[in-house]
Design a protein around this motif. Sequence first.
Motif, mmCIF file in Angstrom:
data_model
loop_
_atom_site.group_PDB
_atom_site.id
_atom_site.type_symbol
_atom_site.label_atom_id
_atom_site.label_comp_id
_atom_site.label_asym_id
_atom_site.label_seq_id
_atom_site.Cartn_x
_atom_site.Cartn_y
_atom_site.Cartn_z
ATOM 1 N N LEU A 86 0.830 -1.207 0.000
ATOM 2 C CA LEU A 86 0.000 0.000 0.000
ATOM 3 C C LEU A 86 0.867 1.261 0.000
ATOM 4 C CD1 LEU A 86 -2.809 -1.033 2.514
ATOM 5 C CD2 LEU A 86 -3.116 -0.506 0.081
ATOM 6 N N LYS A 87 1.971 1.240 0.737
ATOM 7 C CA LYS A 87 2.872 2.393 0.760
ATOM 8 C C LYS A 87 3.495 2.600 -0.610
ATOM 9 C CE LYS A 87 4.070 2.339 5.680
ATOM 10 N NZ LYS A 87 5.150 2.157 6.674
ATOM 11 N N ARG A 88 3.779 1.515 -1.285
ATOM 12 C CA ARG A 88 4.321 1.621 -2.639
ATOM 13 C C ARG A 88 3.278 2.211 -3.589
ATOM 14 N NH1 ARG A 88 7.877 0.074 -6.421
ATOM 15 N NH2 ARG A 88 7.065 -0.634 -8.410
ATOM 16 N N LEU A 89 2.056 1.705 -3.525
ATOM 17 C CA LEU A 89 1.000 2.198 -4.407
ATOM 18 C C LEU A 89 0.686 3.672 -4.130
ATOM 19 C CD1 LEU A 89 -1.560 -0.772 -4.507
ATOM 20 C CD2 LEU A 89 0.267 -0.228 -6.120
ATOM 21 N N ALA A 90 0.873 4.089 -2.886
ATOM 22 C CA ALA A 90 0.583 5.477 -2.522
ATOM 23 C C ALA A 90 1.472 6.465 -3.271
ATOM 24 C CB ALA A 90 0.744 5.670 -1.016
ATOM 25 N N LYS A 91 2.558 5.990 -3.881
ATOM 26 C CA LYS A 91 3.434 6.850 -4.668
ATOM 27 C C LYS A 91 2.842 7.145 -6.044
ATOM 28 C CE LYS A 91 6.809 6.709 -1.597
ATOM 29 N NZ LYS A 91 7.340 7.896 -0.911
ATOM 30 N N LEU A 240 -5.849 5.242 -1.790
ATOM 31 C CA LEU A 240 -4.454 4.977 -1.460
ATOM 32 C C LEU A 240 -4.066 5.603 -0.129
ATOM 33 C CD1 LEU A 240 -2.862 5.540 -4.978
ATOM 34 C CD2 LEU A 240 -3.573 3.384 -3.934
ATOM 35 N N LYS A 241 -4.841 6.579 0.309
ATOM 36 C CA LYS A 241 -4.606 7.162 1.630
ATOM 37 C C LYS A 241 -5.149 6.208 2.678
ATOM 38 C CE LYS A 241 -5.570 11.221 4.482
ATOM 39 N NZ LYS A 241 -6.296 12.528 4.562
ATOM 40 N N LEU A 242 -4.294 5.741 3.572
ATOM 41 C CA LEU A 242 -4.705 4.779 4.588
ATOM 42 C C LEU A 242 -5.841 5.339 5.427
ATOM 43 C CD1 LEU A 242 -1.237 3.422 5.788
ATOM 44 C CD2 LEU A 242 -2.801 2.413 4.131
ATOM 45 N N LYS A 243 -6.778 4.488 5.784
ATOM 46 C CA LYS A 243 -7.942 4.814 6.609
ATOM 47 C C LYS A 243 -8.970 5.678 5.887
ATOM 48 C CE LYS A 243 -5.575 2.802 9.853
ATOM 49 N NZ LYS A 243 -5.829 1.369 10.169
ATOM 50 N N SER A 244 -8.852 5.861 4.575
ATOM 51 C CA SER A 244 -9.831 6.662 3.844
ATOM 52 C C SER A 244 -11.146 5.893 3.716
ATOM 53 C CB SER A 244 -9.297 7.036 2.461
ATOM 54 O OG SER A 244 -8.898 5.885 1.741
ATOM 55 N N PHE A 245 -12.256 6.631 3.772
ATOM 56 C CA PHE A 245 -13.590 6.042 3.759
ATOM 57 C C PHE A 245 -13.906 5.457 2.385
ATOM 58 C CE2 PHE A 245 -18.258 6.356 3.333
ATOM 59 C CZ PHE A 245 -18.639 5.588 4.426
ATOM 60 N N MET A 246 -14.742 4.432 2.359
ATOM 61 C CA MET A 246 -15.144 3.776 1.115
ATOM 62 C C MET A 246 -16.647 3.884 0.910
ATOM 63 S SD MET A 246 -12.692 0.408 0.965
ATOM 64 C CE MET A 246 -10.914 0.570 0.997
ATOM 65 N N GLY A 247 -17.099 3.489 -0.283
ATOM 66 C CA GLY A 247 -18.508 3.593 -0.629
ATOM 67 C C GLY A 247 -18.996 2.448 -1.489
ATOM 68 N N ILE A 248 -19.989 2.708 -2.334
ATOM 69 C CA ILE A 248 -20.688 1.646 -3.061
ATOM 70 C C ILE A 248 -19.792 0.942 -4.076
ATOM 71 C CG2 ILE A 248 -21.622 3.324 -4.713
ATOM 72 C CD1 ILE A 248 -23.291 0.033 -3.440
ATOM 73 N N TRP A 249 -18.948 1.674 -4.812
ATOM 74 C CA TRP A 249 -18.067 1.007 -5.767
ATOM 75 C C TRP A 249 -17.128 0.035 -5.061
ATOM 76 C CZ3 TRP A 249 -17.622 6.055 -8.917
ATOM 77 C CH2 TRP A 249 -18.279 5.921 -10.148
ATOM 78 N N GLN A 250 -16.711 0.396 -3.842
ATOM 79 C CA GLN A 250 -15.808 -0.485 -3.110
ATOM 80 C C GLN A 250 -16.532 -1.730 -2.580
ATOM 81 O OE1 GLN A 250 -15.626 3.160 -2.445
ATOM 82 N NE2 GLN A 250 -14.312 2.920 -4.231
ATOM 83 N N ILE A 251 -17.849 -1.611 -2.334
ATOM 84 C CA ILE A 251 -18.604 -2.807 -1.948
ATOM 85 C C ILE A 251 -18.669 -3.773 -3.128
ATOM 86 C CG2 ILE A 251 -20.821 -3.694 -1.129
ATOM 87 C CD1 ILE A 251 -21.298 -1.126 0.335
ATOM 88 N N PHE A 252 -18.850 -3.234 -4.339
ATOM 89 C CA PHE A 252 -18.819 -4.084 -5.537
ATOM 90 C C PHE A 252 -17.480 -4.817 -5.626
ATOM 91 C CE2 PHE A 252 -22.529 -1.778 -6.992
ATOM 92 C CZ PHE A 252 -23.158 -2.658 -7.867
ATOM 93 N N ALA A 253 -16.381 -4.077 -5.439
ATOM 94 C CA ALA A 253 -15.055 -4.695 -5.529
ATOM 95 C C ALA A 253 -14.861 -5.736 -4.435
ATOM 96 C CB ALA A 253 -13.970 -3.616 -5.437
ATOM 97 N N LEU A 254 -15.346 -5.437 -3.220
ATOM 98 C CA LEU A 254 -15.215 -6.382 -2.112
ATOM 99 C C LEU A 254 -15.962 -7.678 -2.417
ATOM 100 C CD1 LEU A 254 -14.276 -7.097 0.733
ATOM 101 C CD2 LEU A 254 -16.308 -5.933 1.626
ATOM 102 N N SER A 255 -17.127 -7.568 -3.060
ATOM 103 C CA SER A 255 -17.882 -8.753 -3.450
ATOM 104 C C SER A 255 -17.035 -9.651 -4.360
ATOM 105 C CB SER A 255 -19.171 -8.335 -4.164
ATOM 106 O OG SER A 255 -19.870 -9.459 -4.651
#
Length: 320
Positions: A86-91, A240-255
């Motif tokens: 995650l730290k790498r991707l944050a770049k 990419l920012k740690l602890k950032s809030f998520m929403g509906i698109w991220q629920i799709f990805a989590l599925s």
Amino acid sequence: MEQDPNTISYRDISCFCRYGCEHAEHKLRQHIFKKPTQQLQDRSVTQSVRKNISSPHAEVEDCQPTGADIPCVKHFSNSLDPLMALKRLAKCDSFGLLHHECEALNPYIRLIQGQRRSLSSDKLMVDTFASGFTPKDLITSQTMFAAKIRMDGDCLPGCGSVFAFGKDDHSDLLRLLIIHELALHADFYTKEENLMKGYQKETSGSNELVHAYAMYSDKFIPGVKFNVRKIFEEETLGLLKLKSFMGIWQIFALSSVLRMQITSVYPQLGNPLVRQHLQRMIMPRVKSTSHIAFIMWTSTRSKSPYNWLPNHFVPLLPFR
């Protein structure tokens, strides 16, 4: 004369002298590189990891570090360190670069599987405050309770961790997998036909859902003409920012990460149209279990319909 491919010619300085100048720095020098004797060992994935990766690729090619303090992906050992990745991707400062970096992670991404969970079997506590948001029109075969989950911004990855591992302490891994899924399958998650799968209500027009989900993003600016794909990409980069809030698109990805259906549960509060879009069944890209995960949008502030702001997710679980 053809030059040996392992030889490079150079001058000590950039010279702009006239033809025929013969001072020392002007003369060509040569350096001969040693011929490689064997392939680098760190370019291949060990057999133990190769059995569990989600991509058929065996190597990571052209992998360049984006920061001096973050090692190249190919230097990870048998197990991937989610926080380091995650730290790498944050770049990454563009979606294209994020896509490239996530492709490089493919050989190190292990498939996980969501499972049926319960409060008693997984020793989870009831969140009595969040349970008060459970809508009365939720139809399930068992009474569902909101389980206590981390409240540090990683609540949705924490929910995914509960369904995958029975506890919420693998949130870094789930955040990484959600970002990886969104970055590599942006076309899938920005098409109306894919968002419609599992949606039980008739839409009033073309692309209603994809436009609505873009408007629910914190990257949407009211009154400004918007592009769905651009908002999707900006929102994914924001994860990419740690602890950032998520929403509906991220629920799709989590599925898709859990490879199981998710019922997105939205309380009977706020705008009815918003609830119509967000209270729904979500289908994964690839399904591998018949179990269904229930995840509810909640608030940590107030149950008042006049002060309703969803800022937290909790898993809904049966007692047994």
